[in-house]
Design a protein around this motif. Sequence first.
Motif, PDB file in Angstrom:
ATOM      1  N   LYS A   1      -5.976   5.546  12.038  1.00  0.00           N
ATOM      2  CA  LYS A   1      -5.843   4.475  13.027  1.00  0.00           C
ATOM      3  C   LYS A   1      -6.255   3.120  12.474  1.00  0.00           C
ATOM      4  O   LYS A   1      -5.597   2.120  12.702  1.00  0.00           O
ATOM      5  CB  LYS A   1      -6.674   4.802  14.267  1.00  0.00           C
ATOM      6  CG  LYS A   1      -6.087   5.924  15.068  1.00  0.00           C
ATOM      7  CD  LYS A   1      -6.868   6.150  16.335  1.00  0.00           C
ATOM      8  CE  LYS A   1      -6.220   7.278  17.126  1.00  0.00           C
ATOM      9  NZ  LYS A   1      -6.907   7.525  18.366  1.00  0.00           N
ATOM     10  N   SER A   2      -7.349   3.068  11.733  1.00  0.00           N
ATOM     11  CA  SER A   2      -7.844   1.751  11.304  1.00  0.00           C
ATOM     12  C   SER A   2      -7.225   1.257  10.012  1.00  0.00           C
ATOM     13  O   SER A   2      -7.197   0.070   9.767  1.00  0.00           O
ATOM     14  CB  SER A   2      -9.367   1.790  11.142  1.00  0.00           C
ATOM     15  OG  SER A   2      -9.711   2.577  10.028  1.00  0.00           O
TER      16      SER A   2
ATOM     17  N   ALA B   1       5.421   4.213   6.355  1.00  0.00           N
ATOM     18  CA  ALA B   1       4.690   3.867   7.576  1.00  0.00           C
ATOM     19  C   ALA B   1       5.113   4.771   8.735  1.00  0.00           C
ATOM     20  O   ALA B   1       4.274   5.224   9.522  1.00  0.00           O
ATOM     21  CB  ALA B   1       4.888   2.403   7.937  1.00  0.00           C
TER      22      ALA B   1
ATOM     23  N   SER C   1      -1.906   1.309   9.928  1.00  0.00           N
ATOM     24  CA  SER C   1      -0.945   0.488  10.670  1.00  0.00           C
ATOM     25  C   SER C   1      -1.020  -0.998  10.347  1.00  0.00           C
ATOM     26  O   SER C   1      -0.052  -1.722  10.545  1.00  0.00           O
ATOM     27  CB  SER C   1      -1.122   0.693  12.175  1.00  0.00           C
ATOM     28  OG  SER C   1      -2.414   0.275  12.563  1.00  0.00           O
ATOM     29  N   ASP C   2      -2.137  -1.484   9.840  1.00  0.00           N
ATOM     30  CA  ASP C   2      -2.271  -2.924   9.613  1.00  0.00           C
ATOM     31  C   ASP C   2      -2.063  -3.329   8.151  1.00  0.00           C
ATOM     32  O   ASP C   2      -2.371  -4.441   7.771  1.00  0.00           O
ATOM     33  CB  ASP C   2      -3.644  -3.405  10.101  1.00  0.00           C
ATOM     34  CG  ASP C   2      -4.797  -2.734   9.370  1.00  0.00           C
ATOM     35  OD1 ASP C   2      -4.558  -1.707   8.684  1.00  0.00           O
ATOM     36  OD2 ASP C   2      -5.925  -3.214   9.490  1.00  0.00           O
ATOM     37  N   ARG C   3      -1.520  -2.437   7.321  1.00  0.00           N
ATOM     38  CA  ARG C   3      -1.327  -2.746   5.899  1.00  0.00           C
ATOM     39  C   ARG C   3       0.156  -2.829   5.559  1.00  0.00           C
ATOM     40  O   ARG C   3       0.949  -2.030   6.060  1.00  0.00           O
ATOM     41  CB  ARG C   3      -1.977  -1.670   5.042  1.00  0.00           C
ATOM     42  CG  ARG C   3      -3.467  -1.651   5.186  1.00  0.00           C
ATOM     43  CD  ARG C   3      -4.055  -0.462   4.467  1.00  0.00           C
ATOM     44  NE  ARG C   3      -5.443  -0.327   4.841  1.00  0.00           N
ATOM     45  CZ  ARG C   3      -6.449  -0.855   4.162  1.00  0.00           C
ATOM     46  NH1 ARG C   3      -6.220  -1.522   3.060  1.00  0.00           N
ATOM     47  NH2 ARG C   3      -7.686  -0.695   4.576  1.00  0.00           N
ATOM     48  N   PRO C   4       0.527  -3.754   4.698  1.00  0.00           N
ATOM     49  CA  PRO C   4       1.934  -3.816   4.284  1.00  0.00           C
ATOM     50  C   PRO C   4       2.290  -2.600   3.430  1.00  0.00           C
ATOM     51  O   PRO C   4       1.592  -2.288   2.469  1.00  0.00           O
ATOM     52  CB  PRO C   4       2.023  -5.111   3.475  1.00  0.00           C
ATOM     53  CG  PRO C   4       0.633  -5.426   3.054  1.00  0.00           C
ATOM     54  CD  PRO C   4      -0.271  -4.808   4.067  1.00  0.00           C
TER      55      PRO C   4
ATOM     56  N   TRP D   1       0.854  -1.177   0.000  1.00  0.00           N
ATOM     57  CA  TRP D   1       0.000   0.000   0.000  1.00  0.00           C
ATOM     58  C   TRP D   1       0.890   1.227   0.000  1.00  0.00           C
ATOM     59  O   TRP D   1       1.952   1.249   0.627  1.00  0.00           O
ATOM     60  CB  TRP D   1      -0.916  -0.004   1.213  1.00  0.00           C
ATOM     61  CG  TRP D   1      -1.964  -1.056   1.109  1.00  0.00           C
ATOM     62  CD1 TRP D   1      -1.866  -2.354   1.535  1.00  0.00           C
ATOM     63  CD2 TRP D   1      -3.244  -0.936   0.499  1.00  0.00           C
ATOM     64  NE1 TRP D   1      -3.020  -3.038   1.229  1.00  0.00           N
ATOM     65  CE2 TRP D   1      -3.893  -2.191   0.590  1.00  0.00           C
ATOM     66  CE3 TRP D   1      -3.928   0.111  -0.117  1.00  0.00           C
ATOM     67  CZ2 TRP D   1      -5.174  -2.409   0.101  1.00  0.00           C
ATOM     68  CZ3 TRP D   1      -5.198  -0.111  -0.600  1.00  0.00           C
ATOM     69  CH2 TRP D   1      -5.814  -1.358  -0.499  1.00  0.00           C
TER      70      TRP D   1
END
Length: 133
Positions: free
Chosen positions: A114-115, A127, A118-121, A31
Amino acid sequence: MPTPQPAVKALIEYDGQYLLLKHVVSDQHLWTLPGGKVEFDESPTEAVRREVDEEVSLTVDVGSPVGIYDFQFDNVHIVATVITCSVLSEPPCVDTTANPADETIFNHEWVTKKSGVSDRPMNDGLAQVLASL
């Protein structure tokens, strides 16, 4: 020895969300933000407007730089400046099919910091820039 190449990335905000694109970079699905290399004799502001128009068919108002990161792939060193942008059309209609560059954008999503970040490569440097906002 190759010289680092300047690039811009657009942190496009709309209604409290940010636009992310899913690309293939060095055989990885990552991403990222819309953007690309700054062409010769082009200002960063001009480059970010052009890149956003080419990649996602949006017209943006260009704001201020919020971070910088670098990455390397295929023997190329890119130094990217992340610049805030706001969408000038409502609601924004993202179209990734008209991109003239030889790159494939697999997906796009509007996400909250927040959603969705942080949880995506994604590139570690990007990042870190996004986490610092």
